[in-house]
Design a protein around this motif. Sequence first.
Motif, PDB file in Angstrom:
ATOM      1  N   TYR A  50      22.514  37.029 -16.759  1.00 58.97           N
ATOM      2  CA  TYR A  50      21.470  36.016 -16.731  1.00 58.97           C
ATOM      3  C   TYR A  50      21.927  34.803 -17.526  1.00 58.97           C
ATOM      4  O   TYR A  50      22.630  34.929 -18.527  1.00 58.97           O
ATOM      5  CB  TYR A  50      20.162  36.543 -17.327  1.00 58.97           C
ATOM      6  CG  TYR A  50      19.056  35.535 -17.227  1.00 58.97           C
ATOM      7  CD1 TYR A  50      18.338  35.403 -16.058  1.00 58.97           C
ATOM      8  CD2 TYR A  50      18.777  34.677 -18.276  1.00 58.97           C
ATOM      9  CE1 TYR A  50      17.345  34.448 -15.926  1.00 58.97           C
ATOM     10  CE2 TYR A  50      17.788  33.710 -18.160  1.00 58.97           C
ATOM     11  CZ  TYR A  50      17.067  33.596 -16.994  1.00 58.97           C
ATOM     12  OH  TYR A  50      16.105  32.641 -16.868  1.00 58.97           O
ATOM     13  N   THR A  59      14.379  38.261 -17.592  1.00 63.90           N
ATOM     14  CA  THR A  59      13.532  37.163 -18.019  1.00 63.90           C
ATOM     15  C   THR A  59      14.279  36.297 -19.017  1.00 63.90           C
ATOM     16  O   THR A  59      15.325  36.661 -19.526  1.00 63.90           O
ATOM     17  CB  THR A  59      12.258  37.701 -18.696  1.00 63.90           C
ATOM     18  OG1 THR A  59      12.646  38.509 -19.817  1.00 63.90           O
ATOM     19  CG2 THR A  59      11.438  38.530 -17.727  1.00 63.90           C
ATOM     20  N   ARG A  60      13.696  35.143 -19.326  1.00 61.22           N
ATOM     21  CA  ARG A  60      14.280  34.265 -20.341  1.00 61.22           C
ATOM     22  C   ARG A  60      14.437  35.032 -21.640  1.00 61.22           C
ATOM     23  O   ARG A  60      13.724  35.966 -21.913  1.00 61.22           O
ATOM     24  CB  ARG A  60      13.388  33.050 -20.548  1.00 61.22           C
ATOM     25  CG  ARG A  60      13.369  32.129 -19.333  1.00 61.22           C
ATOM     26  CD  ARG A  60      12.572  30.876 -19.613  1.00 61.22           C
ATOM     27  NE  ARG A  60      13.106  30.112 -20.723  1.00 61.22           N
ATOM     28  CZ  ARG A  60      14.052  29.179 -20.609  1.00 61.22           C
ATOM     29  NH1 ARG A  60      14.561  28.918 -19.449  1.00 61.22           N
ATOM     30  NH2 ARG A  60      14.471  28.515 -21.663  1.00 61.22           N
ATOM     31  N   SER A  80      19.836  32.543 -12.608  1.00 63.54           N
ATOM     32  CA  SER A  80      18.847  31.902 -13.464  1.00 63.54           C
ATOM     33  C   SER A  80      17.549  31.759 -12.682  1.00 63.54           C
ATOM     34  O   SER A  80      17.573  31.563 -11.458  1.00 63.54           O
ATOM     35  CB  SER A  80      19.330  30.525 -13.910  1.00 63.54           C
ATOM     36  OG  SER A  80      18.374  29.917 -14.752  1.00 63.54           O
ATOM     37  N   ALA A  81      16.452  31.836 -13.380  1.00 65.08           N
ATOM     38  CA  ALA A  81      15.156  31.656 -12.744  1.00 65.08           C
ATOM     39  C   ALA A  81      14.897  30.187 -12.450  1.00 65.08           C
ATOM     40  O   ALA A  81      13.938  29.858 -11.746  1.00 65.08           O
ATOM     41  CB  ALA A  81      14.051  32.217 -13.642  1.00 65.08           C
ATOM     42  N   GLN A  82      15.723  29.300 -12.970  1.00 62.28           N
ATOM     43  CA  GLN A  82      15.504  27.866 -12.821  1.00 62.28           C
ATOM     44  C   GLN A  82      16.428  27.246 -11.822  1.00 62.28           C
ATOM     45  O   GLN A  82      17.517  27.580 -11.633  1.00 62.28           O
ATOM     46  CB  GLN A  82      15.673  27.205 -14.157  1.00 62.28           C
ATOM     47  CG  GLN A  82      14.823  27.951 -15.142  1.00 62.28           C
ATOM     48  CD  GLN A  82      14.637  27.269 -16.450  1.00 62.28           C
ATOM     49  OE1 GLN A  82      15.237  26.250 -16.728  1.00 62.28           O
ATOM     50  NE2 GLN A  82      13.807  27.836 -17.277  1.00 62.28           N
ATOM     51  N   GLY A  89      13.000  33.926  -6.381  1.00 62.38           N
ATOM     52  CA  GLY A  89      13.002  34.174  -7.823  1.00 62.38           C
ATOM     53  C   GLY A  89      14.017  33.382  -8.608  1.00 62.38           C
ATOM     54  O   GLY A  89      14.004  33.387  -9.832  1.00 62.38           O
ATOM     55  N   GLY A  90      14.937  32.677  -7.935  1.00 57.46           N
ATOM     56  CA  GLY A  90      15.907  31.911  -8.705  1.00 57.46           C
ATOM     57  C   GLY A  90      17.101  31.441  -7.901  1.00 57.46           C
ATOM     58  O   GLY A  90      17.034  31.287  -6.685  1.00 57.46           O
TER      59      GLY A  90
END
Length: 117
Positions: free
Chosen positions: A70, A3-4, A115-117, A97-98
């Motif tokens: 990450y 996660t972030r 990355s999730a973004q 998911g990314g």
Amino acid sequence: MGTRGNDRQIDNIEFNVSNIQRSKAFYGTVFGWTFTDYGPTYCEFTDGRLTGGFTSGEEVRAGGPLVILYADDLAATQQRVEAAGATISKAVFAFPGGRRFQFFDLDGYELAVWSAQ
């Protein structure tokens, strides 16, 4: 995956395996790992502290598992990786998911950044 708030930290370790069910049986029996399936070619594992995955979507490769880091900003991280002399081995691609890319470090170890973004 992570996660972030874990920017620039090891987040995941991915094993390319020839048979996911066999790997689940082995690591579940020997180490007590638990599993979450994400389709026929990917299974996430956890040992209670670290999360990783088994994938059968690529060839089994010598040299050990794929270490995945990450990044909050995938593009900026890729720029730093390349500026430091690493070679991109797999361009940025999307997955559920990314997004992630893979690279060879200066000694030839392959790592990935997601990355999730």
